[in-house]
Motif scaffolding. Structure first.
Motif, PDB file in Angstrom:
ATOM      1  N   UNK A 108      -0.790   3.060   2.603  1.00  0.00           N
ATOM      2  CA  UNK A 108      -1.241   3.454   4.476  1.00  0.00           C
ATOM      3  C   UNK A 108      -2.592   3.629   4.245  1.00  0.00           C
ATOM      4  N   UNK A 109      -3.038   3.561   3.755  1.00  0.00           N
ATOM      5  CA  UNK A 109      -4.848   3.415   3.598  1.00  0.00           C
ATOM      6  C   UNK A 109      -5.496   2.818   4.347  1.00  0.00           C
ATOM      7  N   UNK A 110      -4.782   1.630   4.626  1.00  0.00           N
ATOM      8  CA  UNK A 110      -5.090   0.442   5.692  1.00  0.00           C
ATOM      9  C   UNK A 110      -5.083   0.505   6.852  1.00  0.00           C
ATOM     10  N   UNK A 111      -5.494   0.591   7.602  1.00  0.00           N
ATOM     11  CA  UNK A 111      -5.741   0.719   9.347  1.00  0.00           C
ATOM     12  C   UNK A 111      -4.391  -0.083   9.852  1.00  0.00           C
ATOM     13  N   UNK A 112      -4.264  -1.381   9.396  1.00  0.00           N
ATOM     14  CA  UNK A 112      -3.671  -2.413  10.124  1.00  0.00           C
ATOM     15  C   UNK A 112      -2.340  -2.215  10.177  1.00  0.00           C
ATOM     16  N   UNK A 113      -2.005  -1.316   8.518  1.00  0.00           N
ATOM     17  CA  UNK A 113      -0.772  -1.057   8.568  1.00  0.00           C
ATOM     18  C   UNK A 113       0.023   0.534   9.377  1.00  0.00           C
ATOM     19  N   UNK A 114       0.762   0.025  10.525  1.00  0.00           N
ATOM     20  CA  UNK A 114       1.709   1.308  11.297  1.00  0.00           C
ATOM     21  C   UNK A 114       2.371   2.047  10.096  1.00  0.00           C
ATOM     22  N   UNK A 115       3.060   0.921   9.745  1.00  0.00           N
ATOM     23  CA  UNK A 115       4.693   1.639   8.720  1.00  0.00           C
ATOM     24  C   UNK A 115       4.546   0.852   7.320  1.00  0.00           C
ATOM     25  N   UNK A 116       5.042   1.720   6.632  1.00  0.00           N
ATOM     26  CA  UNK A 116       6.068   1.388   5.581  1.00  0.00           C
ATOM     27  C   UNK A 116       7.613   1.691   5.691  1.00  0.00           C
ATOM     28  N   UNK A 117       8.309   0.504   5.979  1.00  0.00           N
ATOM     29  CA  UNK A 117       9.561   0.339   6.442  1.00  0.00           C
ATOM     30  C   UNK A 117      11.028   0.341   5.048  1.00  0.00           C
ATOM     31  N   UNK A 118      10.583   0.412   4.651  1.00  0.00           N
ATOM     32  CA  UNK A 118      11.759  -0.167   2.955  1.00  0.00           C
ATOM     33  C   UNK A 118      10.662  -0.586   2.085  1.00  0.00           C
ATOM     34  N   UNK A 119      11.147   0.017   0.431  1.00  0.00           N
ATOM     35  CA  UNK A 119      10.623  -0.411  -0.866  1.00  0.00           C
ATOM     36  C   UNK A 119      11.452  -0.356  -1.919  1.00  0.00           C
ATOM     37  N   UNK A 120      11.467  -1.140  -1.706  1.00  0.00           N
ATOM     38  CA  UNK A 120      13.128  -2.123  -2.902  1.00  0.00           C
ATOM     39  C   UNK A 120      13.157  -2.537  -4.094  1.00  0.00           C
ATOM     40  N   UNK A 121      13.886  -1.845  -5.319  1.00  0.00           N
ATOM     41  CA  UNK A 121      13.278  -2.116  -6.059  1.00  0.00           C
ATOM     42  C   UNK A 121      14.352  -2.890  -6.558  1.00  0.00           C
ATOM     43  N   UNK A 122      13.990  -4.239  -7.178  1.00  0.00           N
ATOM     44  CA  UNK A 122      14.546  -5.043  -8.036  1.00  0.00           C
ATOM     45  C   UNK A 122      14.661  -5.372 -10.166  1.00  0.00           C
ATOM     46  N   UNK A 123      15.637  -5.348 -11.075  1.00  0.00           N
ATOM     47  CA  UNK A 123      15.288  -4.889 -12.735  1.00  0.00           C
ATOM     48  C   UNK A 123      15.883  -6.194 -13.442  1.00  0.00           C
ATOM     49  N   UNK A 124      15.149  -6.706 -13.741  1.00  0.00           N
ATOM     50  CA  UNK A 124      15.318  -7.665 -14.758  1.00  0.00           C
ATOM     51  C   UNK A 124      15.681  -8.313 -15.592  1.00  0.00           C
TER      52      UNK A 124
END
Length: 145
Positions: A108-124
């Motif tokens: 979110x420090x990047x002025x070109x990013x307006x929102x982070x919609x989802x963060x999904x983790x996958x463990x292998x």
């Protein structure tokens, strides 16, 4: 364009602008091969430049791969703080919750990013992958790290 971000400057100056209310310059970065984790070059050995959404995608990928405060070349706002989690005793859900928080904080420090919609983790096995969906001034972007 803020000097605090490691963006590639426009070769024609800052006359090109994005169609946003912030009137930001077009975002430009050197092209990145996400599979081989290296820069892309043209037939003459020169870096390939990308702009707009693809440039933001490169910035996101590299910011999430760079430990904050580790390199003097970057401002203290650039990168992610993962080292504090090494050796820390936490449940898996606590760890993912904290990782999600620092990923959002990083991006979110990047002025070109307006929102982070989802963060999904996958463990292998012992490897954790992260898929991040982001809304930028250029539209939606998806990055896997």
């Amino acid at each position: 364009m803020s000097e605090e971000f490691p963006f590639v400057g426009s070769s024609s100056g800052m006359t090109e602008t994005a169609a946003t209310e912030n009137n930001l310059p077009i975002c430009k970065e050197y092209a990145w091969d996400f599979e081989k984790n290296c820069f892309l070059y043209d037939g003459n050995g020169q870096h390939v430049l990308v702009d707009s959404a693809e440039a933001v995608k490169v910035w996101i990928y590299k910011a999430l791969q760079t430990e904050r405060y580790q390199y003097l070349a970057y401002s203290w706002q650039y990168g992610i703080e993962v080292k504090p989690f090494i050796g820390k005793v936490m449940s898996v859900q606590e760890r993912y919750s904290e990782l999600k928080r620092i990923i959002i904080e990083c991006l979110m420090v990047n002025p070109y990013i307006t929102s982070v919609d989802s963060v999904e983790f996958t463990t292998t096995g012992d490897k954790v992958s992260c898929e991040v969906d982001i809304t930028t001034v250029y539209g939606e972007v998806n990055v896997n790290v």
